[in-house]
Design an enzyme around this catalytic site. Structure first.
Site, PDB file in Angstrom:
ATOM      1  N   LYS A  60       0.848  -1.190   0.000  1.00  0.00           N
ATOM      2  CA  LYS A  60       0.000   0.000   0.000  1.00  0.00           C
ATOM      3  C   LYS A  60       0.881   1.236   0.000  1.00  0.00           C
ATOM      4  O   LYS A  60       1.831   1.316   0.782  1.00  0.00           O
ATOM      5  CB  LYS A  60      -0.890  -0.006   1.254  1.00  0.00           C
ATOM      6  CG  LYS A  60      -1.912   1.106   1.284  1.00  0.00           C
ATOM      7  CD  LYS A  60      -2.789   1.014   2.524  1.00  0.00           C
ATOM      8  CE  LYS A  60      -2.214   1.731   3.724  1.00  0.00           C
ATOM      9  NZ  LYS A  60      -2.131   3.187   3.596  1.00  0.00           N
ATOM     10  N   THR A  61       0.554   2.167  -0.886  1.00  0.00           N
ATOM     11  CA  THR A  61       1.371   3.378  -1.008  1.00  0.00           C
ATOM     12  C   THR A  61       0.527   4.629  -0.758  1.00  0.00           C
ATOM     13  O   THR A  61      -0.698   4.594  -0.842  1.00  0.00           O
ATOM     14  CB  THR A  61       1.979   3.480  -2.424  1.00  0.00           C
ATOM     15  OG1 THR A  61       0.919   3.421  -3.394  1.00  0.00           O
ATOM     16  CG2 THR A  61       2.945   2.350  -2.683  1.00  0.00           C
ATOM     17  N   ASP A  91      -3.507   4.139  -1.530  1.00  0.00           N
ATOM     18  CA  ASP A  91      -4.500   4.525  -0.517  1.00  0.00           C
ATOM     19  C   ASP A  91      -4.867   5.995  -0.711  1.00  0.00           C
ATOM     20  O   ASP A  91      -4.624   6.827   0.155  1.00  0.00           O
ATOM     21  CB  ASP A  91      -3.898   4.256   0.870  1.00  0.00           C
ATOM     22  CG  ASP A  91      -4.913   4.380   1.989  1.00  0.00           C
ATOM     23  OD1 ASP A  91      -6.110   4.559   1.700  1.00  0.00           O
ATOM     24  OD2 ASP A  91      -4.479   4.288   3.157  1.00  0.00           O
ATOM     25  N   ARG A  92      -5.478   6.312  -1.850  1.00  0.00           N
ATOM     26  CA  ARG A  92      -5.695   7.699  -2.260  1.00  0.00           C
ATOM     27  C   ARG A  92      -6.902   8.351  -1.576  1.00  0.00           C
ATOM     28  O   ARG A  92      -7.023   9.558  -1.541  1.00  0.00           O
ATOM     29  CB  ARG A  92      -5.816   7.731  -3.785  1.00  0.00           C
ATOM     30  CG  ARG A  92      -6.225   9.028  -4.426  1.00  0.00           C
ATOM     31  CD  ARG A  92      -5.215  10.135  -4.188  1.00  0.00           C
ATOM     32  NE  ARG A  92      -5.657  11.356  -4.838  1.00  0.00           N
ATOM     33  CZ  ARG A  92      -6.660  12.119  -4.404  1.00  0.00           C
ATOM     34  NH1 ARG A  92      -7.326  11.782  -3.316  1.00  0.00           N
ATOM     35  NH2 ARG A  92      -6.993  13.214  -5.056  1.00  0.00           N
ATOM     36  N   LYS A  93      -7.811   7.510  -1.097  1.00  0.00           N
ATOM     37  CA  LYS A  93      -9.027   8.026  -0.439  1.00  0.00           C
ATOM     38  C   LYS A  93      -9.719   9.102  -1.273  1.00  0.00           C
ATOM     39  O   LYS A  93      -9.904  10.238  -0.837  1.00  0.00           O
ATOM     40  CB  LYS A  93      -8.724   8.546   0.966  1.00  0.00           C
ATOM     41  CG  LYS A  93      -8.110   7.484   1.876  1.00  0.00           C
ATOM     42  CD  LYS A  93      -7.900   7.991   3.292  1.00  0.00           C
ATOM     43  CE  LYS A  93      -7.286   6.950   4.191  1.00  0.00           C
ATOM     44  NZ  LYS A  93      -5.831   6.730   3.977  1.00  0.00           N
ATOM     45  N   PHE A  94     -10.097   8.715  -2.476  1.00  0.00           N
ATOM     46  CA  PHE A  94     -10.844   9.629  -3.340  1.00  0.00           C
ATOM     47  C   PHE A  94     -12.119  10.056  -2.631  1.00  0.00           C
ATOM     48  O   PHE A  94     -12.677   9.289  -1.827  1.00  0.00           O
ATOM     49  CB  PHE A  94     -11.193   8.934  -4.664  1.00  0.00           C
ATOM     50  CG  PHE A  94     -10.001   8.695  -5.546  1.00  0.00           C
ATOM     51  CD1 PHE A  94      -9.505   9.713  -6.352  1.00  0.00           C
ATOM     52  CD2 PHE A  94      -9.367   7.459  -5.572  1.00  0.00           C
ATOM     53  CE1 PHE A  94      -8.395   9.497  -7.166  1.00  0.00           C
ATOM     54  CE2 PHE A  94      -8.265   7.235  -6.383  1.00  0.00           C
ATOM     55  CZ  PHE A  94      -7.779   8.261  -7.181  1.00  0.00           C
ATOM     56  N   ILE A  97     -16.433  14.398  -6.772  1.00  0.00           N
ATOM     57  CA  ILE A  97     -17.466  13.947  -7.702  1.00  0.00           C
ATOM     58  C   ILE A  97     -16.827  13.022  -8.734  1.00  0.00           C
ATOM     59  O   ILE A  97     -15.599  13.023  -8.910  1.00  0.00           O
ATOM     60  CB  ILE A  97     -18.150  15.147  -8.403  1.00  0.00           C
ATOM     61  CG1 ILE A  97     -17.122  15.993  -9.186  1.00  0.00           C
ATOM     62  CG2 ILE A  97     -18.889  16.006  -7.386  1.00  0.00           C
ATOM     63  CD1 ILE A  97     -17.739  17.030 -10.096  1.00  0.00           C
ATOM     64  N   TYR A 220      -4.966   0.862  17.746  1.00  0.00           N
ATOM     65  CA  TYR A 220      -4.510  -0.447  17.302  1.00  0.00           C
ATOM     66  C   TYR A 220      -5.254  -1.593  17.975  1.00  0.00           C
ATOM     67  O   TYR A 220      -5.624  -1.524  19.142  1.00  0.00           O
ATOM     68  CB  TYR A 220      -3.010  -0.623  17.592  1.00  0.00           C
ATOM     69  CG  TYR A 220      -2.101   0.187  16.706  1.00  0.00           C
ATOM     70  CD1 TYR A 220      -2.136   0.036  15.318  1.00  0.00           C
ATOM     71  CD2 TYR A 220      -1.198   1.093  17.248  1.00  0.00           C
ATOM     72  CE1 TYR A 220      -1.287   0.776  14.504  1.00  0.00           C
ATOM     73  CE2 TYR A 220      -0.348   1.836  16.441  1.00  0.00           C
ATOM     74  CZ  TYR A 220      -0.395   1.665  15.070  1.00  0.00           C
ATOM     75  OH  TYR A 220       0.438   2.394  14.262  1.00  0.00           O
TER      76      TYR A 220
HETATM   77  P1  5BU Z   1       0.373   2.143  10.788  1.00  0.00           P
HETATM   78  O1  5BU Z   1       1.770   2.633  10.789  1.00  0.00           O
HETATM   79  O2  5BU Z   1       0.251   0.618  10.804  1.00  0.00           O
HETATM   80  O3  5BU Z   1      -0.479   2.780  11.846  1.00  0.00           O
HETATM   81  O4  5BU Z   1      -0.188   2.634   9.340  1.00  0.00           O
HETATM   82  C1  5BU Z   1      -1.507   2.466   8.935  1.00  0.00           C
HETATM   83  C2  5BU Z   1      -1.686   2.796   7.477  1.00  0.00           C
HETATM   84  O5  5BU Z   1      -3.045   2.561   7.130  1.00  0.00           O
HETATM   85  C3  5BU Z   1      -1.381   4.232   7.063  1.00  0.00           C
HETATM   86  O6  5BU Z   1      -0.756   4.204   5.794  1.00  0.00           O
HETATM   87  C4  5BU Z   1      -2.741   4.904   6.948  1.00  0.00           C
HETATM   88  O7  5BU Z   1      -2.831   5.830   5.879  1.00  0.00           O
HETATM   89  C5  5BU Z   1      -3.665   3.746   6.644  1.00  0.00           C
HETATM   90  N1  5BU Z   1      -5.022   3.900   7.224  1.00  0.00           N
HETATM   91  C6  5BU Z   1      -5.269   3.926   8.591  1.00  0.00           C
HETATM   92  O8  5BU Z   1      -4.341   3.841   9.394  1.00  0.00           O
HETATM   93  N2  5BU Z   1      -6.556   4.022   9.052  1.00  0.00           N
HETATM   94  C7  5BU Z   1      -7.614   4.122   8.230  1.00  0.00           C
HETATM   95  O9  5BU Z   1      -8.752   4.194   8.694  1.00  0.00           O
HETATM   96  C8  5BU Z   1      -7.350   4.108   6.830  1.00  0.00           C
HETATM   97  C9  5BU Z   1      -6.061   3.987   6.365  1.00  0.00           C
HETATM   98 BR1  5BU Z   1      -8.737   4.217   5.632  1.00  0.00          BR
END
Ligand code: 5BU
Length: 264
Positions: A60-61, A91-94, A97, A220
């Site tokens: 995921k980037t 993970d662009r979260k568009f 519209i 977490y």
């Molecule tokens: P972490 O370092 O494991 O906390 O990273 C979590 C990744 O998941 C990070 O790249 C966020 O952009 C992504 N993420 C998130 O943490 N929570 C969300 O609700 C969403 C994406 Br959608």
């Protein structure tokens, strides 16, 4: 053991071709780990993939975090990911519209040309999905969308009713591969799984084997518990990339995810 036995009803019911690619890859690698490669330099992403690529199924980037982005440097990241058969997930979260999202898939980063999966909010309604899909069509690629049905960050505004309506939107589209769920709460994941049924995947960020709280409001939960409650993929960033030994960490997360899948 066969792949169908591992995934059960999900294998039968998930219609998106990339969901099968994912499930098969997870089966082969014995890992449901999606690496959140939150780095600022492309070479750091490639190096991390080269270290842990065997133990993860997707990378995921956040391409807009990258400081040295250009077509060549990014092509190297993509090539490295392909070497390990990884799905590439931006993970662009568009959230715009449909028409604008379609063009945001192109532009400088040209996400449509390399991402297999992208995330999207559902806040603007169902047409954002068609906009994203039209962009993949244009370059003749197959892609899948994960809608944000829940989030892991504290105080987020995605209520249960919002999740329900998001699932309603997602269920109506073949382009929706699945949903993002809140990995920090087993209870919320179970609720989400009940609403989603068996026809779509759920991937969950907000998991960590040791930390209870992340920085700036991240929450977490345990990766095994997330899978056990109905998640199909654990999205792990810090737990691996900020660990002293990312290879051992990746193996540990892979094992936790696989053991939970077996138990499930
Ligand atoms: P972490 O370092 O494991 O906390 O990273 C979590 C990744 O998941 C990070 O790249 C966020 O952009 C992504 N993420 C998130 O943490 N929570 C969300 O609700 C969403 C994406 Br959608």
């Amino acid at each position: 053991m066969q792949v169908q036995e591992v995934w059960g009803d999900r294998w039968q019911n998930c219609a998106h071709p990339l969901s099968h690619q994912y499930m098969l890859s997870a089966f082969k690698k014995k890992s449901a780990v999606v690496l959140a490669a939150d780095f600022f330099k492309t070479k750091d992403i490639s190096e991390m993939i080269n270290s842990v690529g065997e133990y993860i199924t997707a990378v995921k980037t956040h391409v807009d975090m990258i400081e040295d982005f250009n077509q060549e440097s990014w092509a190297e990241v993509i090539d490295t990911a392909k070497k390990y058969d990884l799905l590439i997930f931006e993970d662009r979260k568009f959230a715009d519209i449909g028409r604008v999202s379609q063009f945001q898939m192109a532009g400088y980063y040209d996400i449509r040309s390399w991402a297999d999966i992208v995330t999207s909010h559902s806040i603007s309604g169902p047409d954002v999905i068609d906009g994203i899909a039209a962009s993949w069509d244009k370059v003749e690629r197959i892609g899948g969308i994960l809608l944000l049905a829940q989030m892991s960050s504290r105080g987020n505004l995605l209520s249960e009713n919002y999740s329900k309506r998001t699932i309603h939107i997602g269920a109506a589209s073949p382009h929706v591969l699945g949903y993002i769920g809140n990995g920090s709460s087993a209870e919320e994941i179970s609720e989400l799984r009940n609403m989603v049924g068996q026809g779509k995947l759920i991937w969950t960020p907000g998991v960590n084997l040791s930390a209870e709280e992340g920085v700036l409001g991240q929450r977490y939960g345990h990766p095994g518990e997330a899978i056990y409650s109905g998640s199909d993929g654990i999205i792990v960033g810090s737990g691996i990339i900020h660990s002293e030994n990312p290879v051992d960490a990746a193996k540990n997360y892979a094992n936790a995810s696989w053991n939970a899948l077996m138990e499930r």
